[in-house]
Design an enzyme around this catalytic site. Structure first.
Site, PDB file in Angstrom:
ATOM      1  N   HIS A  15       0.848  -1.096   0.256  1.00 44.01           N
ATOM      2  CA  HIS A  15      -0.384  -0.129  -0.233  1.00 44.01           C
ATOM      3  C   HIS A  15       0.829   1.212   0.203  1.00 44.01           C
ATOM      4  O   HIS A  15       1.981   1.614   1.390  1.00 44.01           O
ATOM      5  CB  HIS A  15      -0.620  -0.370   1.428  1.00 44.01           C
ATOM      6  CG  HIS A  15      -1.764  -0.822   1.201  1.00 44.01           C
ATOM      7  ND1 HIS A  15      -2.441  -1.840   2.146  1.00 44.01           N
ATOM      8  CD2 HIS A  15      -2.846  -1.886  -0.104  1.00 44.01           C
ATOM      9  CE1 HIS A  15      -3.677  -2.254   1.493  1.00 44.01           C
ATOM     10  NE2 HIS A  15      -3.558  -2.410   0.346  1.00 44.01           N
ATOM     11  N   ARG A  64      -2.868   4.336  -2.488  1.00 38.57           N
ATOM     12  CA  ARG A  64      -3.606   3.495  -1.624  1.00 38.57           C
ATOM     13  C   ARG A  64      -2.625   1.618  -2.550  1.00 38.57           C
ATOM     14  O   ARG A  64      -2.124   1.489  -2.222  1.00 38.57           O
ATOM     15  CB  ARG A  64      -4.139   2.771  -0.813  1.00 38.57           C
ATOM     16  CG  ARG A  64      -4.761   1.718  -0.628  1.00 38.57           C
ATOM     17  CD  ARG A  64      -5.883   1.974  -0.159  1.00 38.57           C
ATOM     18  NE  ARG A  64      -6.323   0.232   0.345  1.00 38.57           N
ATOM     19  CZ  ARG A  64      -6.499  -0.960   1.865  1.00 38.57           C
ATOM     20  NH1 ARG A  64      -5.851  -0.116   2.683  1.00 38.57           N
ATOM     21  NH2 ARG A  64      -6.710  -1.806   2.044  1.00 38.57           N
ATOM     22  N   GLU A 101       1.575   3.723   2.970  1.00 33.64           N
ATOM     23  CA  GLU A 101       2.338   3.606   4.976  1.00 33.64           C
ATOM     24  C   GLU A 101       3.928   3.341   4.703  1.00 33.64           C
ATOM     25  O   GLU A 101       4.113   2.133   4.851  1.00 33.64           O
ATOM     26  CB  GLU A 101       1.733   1.681   4.839  1.00 33.64           C
ATOM     27  CG  GLU A 101      -0.074   1.656   4.673  1.00 33.64           C
ATOM     28  CD  GLU A 101      -0.639   0.805   4.093  1.00 33.64           C
ATOM     29  OE1 GLU A 101       0.214  -0.866   4.495  1.00 33.64           O
ATOM     30  OE2 GLU A 101      -1.571   0.024   4.303  1.00 33.64           O
ATOM     31  N   HIS A 150       3.244  -3.200   6.831  1.00 32.06           N
ATOM     32  CA  HIS A 150       1.875  -2.713   6.326  1.00 32.06           C
ATOM     33  C   HIS A 150       1.359  -1.829   7.593  1.00 32.06           C
ATOM     34  O   HIS A 150       2.046  -1.266   8.710  1.00 32.06           O
ATOM     35  CB  HIS A 150       0.359  -3.144   5.875  1.00 32.06           C
ATOM     36  CG  HIS A 150       0.235  -4.423   5.322  1.00 32.06           C
ATOM     37  ND1 HIS A 150      -0.810  -3.944   4.288  1.00 32.06           N
ATOM     38  CD2 HIS A 150       0.467  -4.793   4.395  1.00 32.06           C
ATOM     39  CE1 HIS A 150      -0.520  -4.873   3.111  1.00 32.06           C
ATOM     40  NE2 HIS A 150      -0.002  -5.409   3.697  1.00 32.06           N
ATOM     41  N   GLU A 178       1.322  -4.898  10.673  1.00 32.83           N
ATOM     42  CA  GLU A 178       0.090  -3.237  10.839  1.00 32.83           C
ATOM     43  C   GLU A 178       1.595  -2.803  12.051  1.00 32.83           C
ATOM     44  O   GLU A 178       1.578  -2.951  13.637  1.00 32.83           O
ATOM     45  CB  GLU A 178      -1.208  -3.499  11.513  1.00 32.83           C
ATOM     46  CG  GLU A 178      -1.844  -4.229  10.172  1.00 32.83           C
ATOM     47  CD  GLU A 178      -1.899  -2.954   9.562  1.00 32.83           C
ATOM     48  OE1 GLU A 178      -1.611  -1.738   8.848  1.00 32.83           O
ATOM     49  OE2 GLU A 178      -3.140  -3.716   8.393  1.00 32.83           O
TER      50      GLU A 178
HETATM   51 ZN   LIG Z   1      -1.785  -1.900   4.024  1.00 29.13          ZN
END
Ligand SMILES: [Zn+2]
Length: 488
Positions: A251, A306, A254, A377, A451
């Site tokens: 993405h 994104r 990020e 991410h 994340e």
């Molecule tokens: Zn992501």
């Protein structure tokens, strides 16, 4: 040009693109000692499935045709009006006056209302879990949304009161001393700034040149716009080594993800001899920027982009596919959109995008003994294991949970950040077509989506002062993973 001529030109362009990307993958020239083709790993034994129906393990290309063309989800996000303006005029998107609200979703019906506001293009969502969602409110929608929230008695906190101000402060230029250091070092990479793709790729090449015995670089394909998908491998060449694949930047917005992955590369390559045996007995494969087109676009045009940057050729003309909805395991299910303008557009079919296809081809055809896959991410501080496509877990989910929890403990000991551990569909929400699901279905044991920080104070716009603390504690977690991989 007549319309037929125009259509023919377009068709030729489409075909040329398709041929180009196919050719590049087929021509993939493995470097010295790099894995070669012809070693496709077998998927799980179908009888091993616990909560997953057996068809979960069948070929996903068959599922493609069966997917209803109108899968809609309340989490679907519309492209912002601002981003459209940027595409038209090619100016930098300005988020002056846009705010980030943390909205509680405990109350019944809140998600439905948010979905409605999203479809009317008044808001977009950043991240969230089952109890809250971080919502971006556009300036021209502020009054409207405030009124709806008051009427419906929805509670929220304003987290960022002027997004553009945060964006302006996020990535300041390096000071003079740092720039001098850059010149002497032989590469431009630092972990005091978010760098452009050129600096990242230059850094990978520098390491390969400087440590030729253990570091090599390979290009596994090209992005839609023709940028290299560069992988760096660190290995002592022992044929008994297990292998770990780590990627970042699927993405585009990020930014902490490529910064963290390059930090790992730097630490392991520069101090290889001092690493533990567990770390040295792994062949490390790093792809720090899976989505280079999107990444550059976030630097040049829209900080909050994104997806990748491939235009859709059918339906409404919009740009980009969510690469983390495009992988070919249970593609087209929950938490993904068939609308090319959505932030979570799944693509026209599984692996329709050159970036996701290159990653899958590489993993599938590699002779490397991949025992773990980590995809970085942001944000939210979660360690997520499969499945993502629906609320189900793989047969060995207890092993994944144990490893996830020890990684989380190591991260907290090293830097203090608390990570939640669980299956991605269970802890967050179902999302199909993720890279982690596909890799897990190839039989790679320890598969995690991580994340990174933070939990919403800055969200995607994490200041550069946070890069080193986040990356350092993440490396402590990676070392724990290595100890589990060595025990396999
Ligand atoms: Zn992501």
């Amino acid at each position: 040009m007549g319309s037929w001529t125009r259509m023919a030109v377009l068709l030729v362009a489409v075909l040329a693109t398709a041929t180009l990307s196919t050719a590049l993958i087929n021509e993939l020239e493995p470097g010295k000692d790099w894995p070669t083709r012809g070693s496709v790993k077998q998927p799980y034994n179908q009888t091993e499935a616990l909560t997953v129906p057996t068809e979960a393990y069948t070929s996903t290309t068959e599922l493609v045709e069966e997917t209803p063309p109108n899968v809609k989800d309340e989490l679907e996000e519309e492209i912002t009006i601002l981003a459209r303006a940027a595409e038209a005029g090619n100016v930098k998107v300005d988020y002056s006056g846009a705010q980030l609200w943390k909205v509680s979703t405990e109350k019944n019906g809140v998600r439905v209302i948010l979905g409605r506001l999203k479809r009317r293009n008044l808001i977009s969502t950043w991240a969230g879990n089952q109890s809250y969602v971080d919502v971006l409110i556009k300036p021209n929608a502020m009054a409207n949304v405030t009124r709806v929230f008051a009427r419906e008695n929805i509670s929220y906190d304003i987290i960022i009161d002027d997004l553009q101000k945060r964006i302006n402060e996020e990535n300041p230029p390096l000071d003079v001393n740092e720039i001098e250091l850059q010149d002497r070092r032989g590469h431009r990479m630092t972990w005091k700034q978010y760098h452009r793709l050129e600096d990242i790729h230059g850094f990978l090449d520098y390491l390969a040149k400087t440590y030729p015995k253990i570091v090599s670089v390979n290009t596994i394909g090209k992005s839609y716009e023709g940028k290299d998908l560069k992988i760096l491998r660190i290995s002592d060449g022992n044929p008994n080594n297990k292998a770990v694949f780590i990627d970042g930047g699927i993405h585009a917005r990020e930014w902490i993800s490529p910064a963290t992955v390059t930090y790992f590369i730097n630490q392991i390559a520069e101090n290889f001899d001092e690493e533990s045996d567990d770390m040295k007995q792994i062949d490390w494969y790093f792809l720090p920027v899976v989505n280079p087109d999107g990444y550059e676009y976030t630097h040049l045009v829209d900080r909050l982009w994104r997806k990748n940057r491939k235009p859709s050729f059918t339906g409404r003309q919009c740009f980009g596919t969510d690469l983390n909805r495009n992988f070919g395991y249970r593609w087209g299910g929950k938490g993904a959109s068939n609308n090319p303008c959505s932030e979570i557009f799944r693509g026209s079919r599984s692996f329709s995008e050159p970036e996701s296809r290159a990653v899958s081809e590489f993993i599938k055809t590699s002779v490397a003994n991949f025992s773990a896959y980590l995809t970085y991410h942001s944000y939210g501080q979660y360690l997520l294991y499969p499945w993502g496509y629906d609320n189900a877990v793989p047969p060995d989910h207890k092993d994944l949970d144990v490893v996830g929890k020890s990684i989380a403990e190591a991260i907290e000991r090293a830097g203090g950040s608390k990570y939640s551990v669980g299956s991605s569909s269970g802890l967050l929400y179902p999302a199909s077509g993720g890279s982690d699901d596909w890799v897990k279905a190839q039989g790679v044991k320890y598969t995690f989506t991580i994340e990174l920080s933070d939990t919403g104070r800055y969200g995607f716009i994490l200041p550069t002062t946070k890069i080193e603390p986040v990356a350092r504690e993440s490396l402590a977690g990676l070392r724990v993973l290595a100890s589990y991989v060595s025990k396999l």
